[in-house]
Design an enzyme around this catalytic site. Structure first.
Site, PDB file in Angstrom:
ATOM      1  N   ASP A  63      -7.490   5.904 -19.173  1.00 47.86           N
ATOM      2  CA  ASP A  63      -7.439   7.349 -18.983  1.00 47.86           C
ATOM      3  C   ASP A  63      -7.998   7.745 -17.628  1.00 47.86           C
ATOM      4  OD1 ASP A  63      -6.406   7.700 -21.529  1.00 47.86           O
ATOM      5  OD2 ASP A  63      -8.364   8.057 -22.447  1.00 47.86           O
ATOM      6  N   TYR A 124     -14.133  -3.924 -23.101  1.00 46.06           N
ATOM      7  CA  TYR A 124     -14.645  -2.818 -22.306  1.00 46.06           C
ATOM      8  C   TYR A 124     -16.170  -2.836 -22.301  1.00 46.06           C
ATOM      9  CZ  TYR A 124     -10.136  -0.330 -22.054  1.00 46.06           C
ATOM     10  OH  TYR A 124      -8.851   0.029 -21.800  1.00 46.06           O
TER      11      TYR A 124
END
EC number: 5.4.99.12
Length: 289
Positions: A63, A124
């Site tokens: 994003d 992540y």
């Protein structure tokens, strides 16, 4: 759906990183906003002196504002274009790309490789500090400041109830036709000697806003606003919960993407395209990562 490369073309694996601060995410947008995909495709077209835009497929579409250290993409180039530019491609791309995005490796991919569908996990890291003085100015673009003291042990206890294969609809922004079933392989918090608390989050794939929503729930537990059992109860409800805060993107970095052995790439790619269901739930078409 086949991963066979068009005759006369070669598939390249690209390993890259970027600072997401000034990008409107990975994927190209019709609005013309600056994106990582758009920037790399423009640079690739320029350095190969091509009239064609060679489209990239990426392991994980990040994003706006999210960073990547270990992103992976693939692109199919005509064999003659690759033969002409292969020796100097990285250096030419480095000269053409902005300094907030770098390609570190471009090599012919093994048969059956698909950057998105062949991946077996994405890892992540989300970084946060509860230092009462705030964030080190040199790290402010990569670390979130949380202005309440955080109990790492409580956050790890809460995380244990989320690991495994579940429907993460409560922690995802729903997309039409896409499943929210994921296997969360690891969710662990660790405070470093510098006081920065890092969440390591690994899954076979992630749905939209999943990592940032999970982090938001953990922070509520860590600062004492919610009990340890709360994140698992939210998960069990199976619907998007407005009380789950989606934390800001700048603390999030895609660190690494994992792939199986070369001989298993094609099979993994086929498997990943199947819509997932949990035991006792209805099936359907479509997919998401």
């Amino acid at each position: 759906m086949s991963d066979e490369v068009e005759p006369g073309h070669v598939r390249l694996r690209l390993d890259l990183s970027y600072d997401g601060k000034d990008f409107s995410g990975w994927a190209k947008q019709p609005s013309g906003r600056r994106t990582v995909q758009g920037e790399i495709e423009d640079a690739l077209r320029t350095v190969t002196r091509s009239s064609t835009t060679y489209e990239l497929t990426v392991a994980g579409r990040t994003d706006a504002g999210v960073h990547a250290r270990g992103q992976v993409a693939h692109v199919d180039l005509p064999q003659d274009v690759w033969d002409e530019h292969r020796e100097k491609l990285l250096k030419r791309l480095a000269g053409r790309l902005s300094r907030d995005v770098r390609i570190w490796r471009a090599a012919e991919a093994p048969a059956g490789f698909n950057a998105r569908f062949s991946a077996v996990w994405r890892r992540y890291a989300y970084r946060v500090t509860d230092n009462p003085g705030g964030v080190d100015p040199l790290l402010r673009g990569h670390v979130l400041w949380h202005d309440w003291p955080l109990d790492v042990a409580a956050m790890n206890a809460a995380a244990a109830g989320l690991v495994g294969e579940h429907d993460f609809a409560a922690y995802c922004k729903k997309r039409e036709g896409a499943t929210t079933i994921r296997t969360l392989q690891q969710l662990r918090w660790e405070r470093g000697p510098d006081g920065i608390i890092t969440a390591t989050v690994r899954a076979d794939a992630f749905c939209h806003n999943m990592v940032r929503s999970l982090v938001g729930a953990m922070l509520f537990v860590g600062d004492g606003h919610r009990p340890v059992e709360w994140p698992a109860k939210v998960l069990g409800a199976g619907v998007r919960d407005s009380s789950v805060h989606v934390v800001r993107p700048h603390g999030l970095t895609l660190e690494e993407v994992g792939y199986p052995a070369d001989e298993l790439l094609a099979a993994r790619s086929r498997e990943a395209r199947n819509r997932r269901t949990l035991p006792g739930s209805a099936g359907g078409s479509g997919g998401c990562c």
